[in-house]
Structure formats: C-alpha cells, structure tokens
Design a protein around this motif. Structure first.
Motif, PDB file in Angstrom:
ATOM      1  N   ASN A  32      27.299   7.396  -5.355  1.00 51.97           N
ATOM      2  CA  ASN A  32      26.418   6.227  -5.337  1.00 51.97           C
ATOM      3  C   ASN A  32      26.693   5.331  -6.528  1.00 51.97           C
ATOM      4  O   ASN A  32      27.155   5.784  -7.593  1.00 51.97           O
ATOM      5  N   PHE A  33      26.422   4.048  -6.345  1.00 51.68           N
ATOM      6  CA  PHE A  33      26.438   3.050  -7.420  1.00 51.68           C
ATOM      7  C   PHE A  33      25.080   2.376  -7.398  1.00 51.68           C
ATOM      8  O   PHE A  33      24.679   1.806  -6.380  1.00 51.68           O
ATOM      9  N   THR A  34      24.352   2.468  -8.489  1.00 49.92           N
ATOM     10  CA  THR A  34      22.968   2.001  -8.546  1.00 49.92           C
ATOM     11  C   THR A  34      22.794   1.009  -9.691  1.00 49.92           C
ATOM     12  O   THR A  34      23.283   1.240 -10.807  1.00 49.92           O
ATOM     13  N   VAL A  35      22.074  -0.080  -9.405  1.00 46.83           N
ATOM     14  CA  VAL A  35      21.752  -1.100 -10.408  1.00 46.83           C
ATOM     15  C   VAL A  35      20.238  -1.174 -10.547  1.00 46.83           C
ATOM     16  O   VAL A  35      19.529  -1.375  -9.542  1.00 46.83           O
ATOM     17  N   ASN A  36      19.732  -1.003 -11.756  1.00 54.15           N
ATOM     18  CA  ASN A  36      18.301  -1.091 -12.051  1.00 54.15           C
ATOM     19  C   ASN A  36      18.018  -2.372 -12.814  1.00 54.15           C
ATOM     20  O   ASN A  36      18.688  -2.655 -13.830  1.00 54.15           O
ATOM     21  N   SER A  37      17.023  -3.131 -12.337  1.00 59.10           N
ATOM     22  CA  SER A  37      16.727  -4.430 -12.941  1.00 59.10           C
ATOM     23  C   SER A  37      15.230  -4.576 -13.176  1.00 59.10           C
ATOM     24  O   SER A  37      14.431  -4.341 -12.257  1.00 59.10           O
ATOM     25  N   ILE A  38      14.854  -4.937 -14.401  1.00 59.52           N
ATOM     26  CA  ILE A  38      13.476  -5.338 -14.701  1.00 59.52           C
ATOM     27  C   ILE A  38      13.453  -6.861 -14.636  1.00 59.52           C
ATOM     28  O   ILE A  38      13.892  -7.543 -15.573  1.00 59.52           O
ATOM     29  N   LEU A  39      12.973  -7.393 -13.528  1.00 53.22           N
ATOM     30  CA  LEU A  39      13.048  -8.831 -13.293  1.00 53.22           C
ATOM     31  C   LEU A  39      12.050  -9.591 -14.150  1.00 53.22           C
ATOM     32  O   LEU A  39      12.379 -10.631 -14.725  1.00 53.22           O
ATOM     33  N   THR A  40      10.832  -9.107 -14.205  1.00 57.00           N
ATOM     34  CA  THR A  40       9.785  -9.677 -15.063  1.00 57.00           C
ATOM     35  C   THR A  40       8.953  -8.519 -15.599  1.00 57.00           C
ATOM     36  O   THR A  40       9.266  -7.347 -15.342  1.00 57.00           O
ATOM     37  N   ASP A  41       7.891  -8.839 -16.306  1.00 54.21           N
ATOM     38  CA  ASP A  41       7.014  -7.786 -16.813  1.00 54.21           C
ATOM     39  C   ASP A  41       6.306  -7.042 -15.697  1.00 54.21           C
ATOM     40  O   ASP A  41       5.786  -5.936 -15.910  1.00 54.21           O
ATOM     41  N   THR A  42       6.283  -7.615 -14.497  1.00 49.10           N
ATOM     42  CA  THR A  42       5.557  -6.995 -13.381  1.00 49.10           C
ATOM     43  C   THR A  42       6.457  -6.686 -12.184  1.00 49.10           C
ATOM     44  O   THR A  42       5.981  -6.138 -11.187  1.00 49.10           O
ATOM     45  N   MET A  43       7.747  -7.016 -12.243  1.00 46.85           N
ATOM     46  CA  MET A  43       8.634  -6.821 -11.089  1.00 46.85           C
ATOM     47  C   MET A  43       9.863  -5.993 -11.476  1.00 46.85           C
ATOM     48  O   MET A  43      10.522  -6.273 -12.484  1.00 46.85           O
ATOM     49  N   VAL A  44      10.134  -4.968 -10.679  1.00 44.25           N
ATOM     50  CA  VAL A  44      11.272  -4.077 -10.891  1.00 44.25           C
ATOM     51  C   VAL A  44      12.033  -3.943  -9.578  1.00 44.25           C
ATOM     52  O   VAL A  44      11.434  -3.864  -8.496  1.00 44.25           O
ATOM     53  N   ASN A  45      13.363  -3.894  -9.670  1.00 45.18           N
ATOM     54  CA  ASN A  45      14.189  -3.741  -8.466  1.00 45.18           C
ATOM     55  C   ASN A  45      15.290  -2.716  -8.719  1.00 45.18           C
ATOM     56  O   ASN A  45      15.857  -2.627  -9.818  1.00 45.18           O
ATOM     57  N   GLN A  46      15.587  -1.918  -7.680  1.00 41.64           N
ATOM     58  CA  GLN A  46      16.683  -0.947  -7.740  1.00 41.64           C
ATOM     59  C   GLN A  46      17.531  -1.085  -6.481  1.00 41.64           C
ATOM     60  O   GLN A  46      17.022  -0.946  -5.364  1.00 41.64           O
TER      61      GLN A  46
END
Length: 359
Positions: A278-292
């Motif tokens: 697997n290749f996974t990217v973790n992103s904290i977009l804002t103080d209230t939004m997270v994406n994986q």
C-alpha cells in the motif's frame, strides 16, 4: 481528568490490541490472528481450507469463520474463493490490531461477521530491533503409543524438527523526516505422518502386483515458509505525511492432505505465494478536517498438485495413485483505492469516503 470507563462516542463493539500486548502475549506459531481471541465473542473454529490448517480460523458470534473481513493498513486481505484472510504477517511487523465484532462503521464494511485491521510498524528517531528463535527436535520428544490393529499398542517415534527464527530493525534515515522498518520471519519444519497399520499392510501386500504402489511406514510432510515486511515513512510537514508498506509470504509443503492411508504417490505438494502493498498519504487539511488516501495491491497464487500422474487404486483401508483432490489452483490479483475524510463539527464528527476494489 481520567478517561471515562465508557466511551459515549463509540457505537461499535470492538477491541484494540495494544503494541505491548502484540509484543508480549504468547501465540502458537507466532500467528497474529490469535490476538482476536482477546475480543468478546471470538473463538476457535475448524479449518475450512486445507491450505490454512496452520493459521487461526476465527468464529465470531457463532459464525464459521469465512465471513471475517481482514485488512492490512486498510488494504483488502480477503480470500475471494473460500473467505477469510489470505496474508499472514510477520508478528514483528504488527504495530496495531483492531477488531470490530458488531455494529462496525461503513468504512469497515463488506462483511457480516467481523472486521479486522492490522497496522504495520514504522521506524522512529531511534534505531531499534528485535530477534527471536524457537527450536524443537524429535530427540527431545517421548515415544508415541499407537494401536497395532489387534487390541494392543506399539511404540513409535516419528521424526520431527522445527526451527522458527527472525527479527526486525527500524530507525531514521533523516531525523524527524524519513524512517525505515523491516521485519523477517522464517520457518522450517520436518515431520512424518505415521501410516496406519492396516493401510501399510494392504499396500505392502499389493506391491508385487502393482508397479505404481509405493508403500511407506511414514509419509514425509515438510513445510517451509518465509515472511517479511518493509515500510518507509516520509514526513513532508507537520500536516502532511506518506508511507509505503510491502509484505510477502511464501510457503511450500508436501503431503499436507495425506491422512495416513495412502502411499507416496497418493500425496500432493502445495505452493503459496502472497504479496500485499500500500501507499498511503495522510493530510491534515484544516484544524477540523483530516483526509487519508490509500492505494493498495494484493496478489495471491495457490497451487495444489501432485508430481505423480498414475491411476488411483482403492483398497478397503488404503489407496495409491494420484488423489482426487489435485490439481487445484486459486489465483487472485486486486487493485484498490480508498479515501477516508473526517470533519469535526462541534460535538459531532462527520465521516465519508470511498473504497474501490478491482479484481
């Protein structure tokens, strides 16, 4: 303050196995699936697949074990042919083990039984490692008592030896930025299956009349397996990170379907090769939004066959010749894209995503 005894935000029935438990709990054969027995409602089930006799089969809430959905770093690890998991990870490579037995969320769907997700270990700012070895030999075993067919017993001492060894190492490539981890596990086993007295007698008596008959007092059943996992992590910033993980399992064995009533031509060989990445990217977009976002790949090739191609001859208590269970082959290849999005809204959390698998 202290954490509450009851999590009011949790609706699923689940259990998380901590890294300390993963490292310290004894497990037969170093099979990480045994961790599931710590969760309520999970118990041992008989194997439904002869190629998985060495691995834990999980019965969840009274079910048979086929409908457990297992993922590794979120990537599908299910056997499409008979159900249950495919890949068995090196125990040294498992960081987290999460099992949901009831009311699990949509992100853990595609199963009516249970959802299990395993997270692989990563390296850190300090170099660390481990090593293990387990060894057993027939010289340390006592004799077995077997029926002689006329109401008495005879002593037998089947050959048996087993070596299981491996380890792991992890550390930084660049402090606070890049990390590597690698785990390896090897198993070698030699054993013999004692032929039943009545079967061996009949096969020996038939040998002068059938050139293909190859009776043996003990059927060899060796097993060899190699598992390894590698993972690389990269921190782009405090809000952006990515990692790639690759796991391989390969094993081969002889006569794992023999039952002690056939000769040497009545057995089989089994070859398994499994890969998962697997290749996974973790992103904290804002103080209230997270994406994986995760891109995954799974490969599995299982072959059960025989080196002999001769007619099958059956006696009242014995048989010789190519058995009726071969050849068999299971082959699957999967590509997967998964994206999980989460947004905190006051006292509420909104989650959404997509999970696409191409077989």
């Amino acid at each position: 303050g202290e954490n509450p005894l009851v999590d009011l935000m949790k609706t699923s029935v689940s259990d998380e196995i901590t890294p300390t438990e993963v490292e310290s709990l004894p497990m037969i054969g170093r099979d990480v699936a045994n961790l599931a027995y710590l969760a309520p409602g999970v118990k041992f089930a008989d194997s439904y697949d002869p190629t998985k006799n060495r691995y834990a089969i999980l019965s969840v809430n009274g079910d048979g074990g086929r409908n457990v959905n297992v993922t590794v770093n979120g990537v599908d690890n299910k056997d499409n042919t008979v159900g249950g998991p495919v890949m068995q990870l090196p125990l040294e490579a498992v960081e987290e083990y999460h099992i949901s037995t009831q009311r699990f969320s949509a992100e853990n769907g595609r199963s009516e039984g249970a959802a299990i997700n395993m997270i692989t270990k990563r390296g850190g700012n300090q170099f660390h490692g481990s090593a293990f070895g387990y060894f057993r030999d027939a010289a340390l075993d006592t004799d077995e008592k077997q029926a002689d067919g006329v109401g008495g017993q005879i002593s037998a001492h089947p050959s048996y030896s087993r070596q299981q060894f491996g380890g792991s190492v992890g550390g930084p490539v660049k402090k606070d930025k890049a990390f590597l981890f690698f785990a390896y596990e090897r198993e070698r086993e030699h054993q013999g299956l004692q032929e039943q007295i009545s079967a061996f007698t009949q096969l020996t008596a038939a040998k002068p009349f059938f050139s293909g008959d190859q009776p043996a007092a003990s059927i060899p059943r060796p097993f060899f397996e190699t598992r390894y996992n590698g993972r690389a992590d990269l921190m782009f910033s405090s809000k952006e990170s990515a990692y790639v993980s690759y796991t391989s399992q390969a094993n081969n064995s002889l006569n794992d379907q023999s039952d002690g009533t056939g000769d040497l031509t009545n057995g089989n060989f089994t070859v398994n090769h499994l890969q998962l990445a697997n290749f996974t990217v973790n992103s904290i977009l804002t103080d209230t939004m997270v994406n994986q976002a995760t891109f995954g790949f799974q490969y599995w090739n299982n072959l059960i066959n025989s080196t002999f191609s001769v007619p099958l001859v059956v006696f009242p208590s014995a048989s010789f010749g190519t058995n009726t269970n071969v050849p068999q082959q299971s082959f699957q290849r999967k590509w997967q894209f998964k994206d999980d999005f989460s947004k905190a809204m006051g006292k509420h959390t909104l989650k959404g995503g997509v999970d696409y698998i191409w077989n």
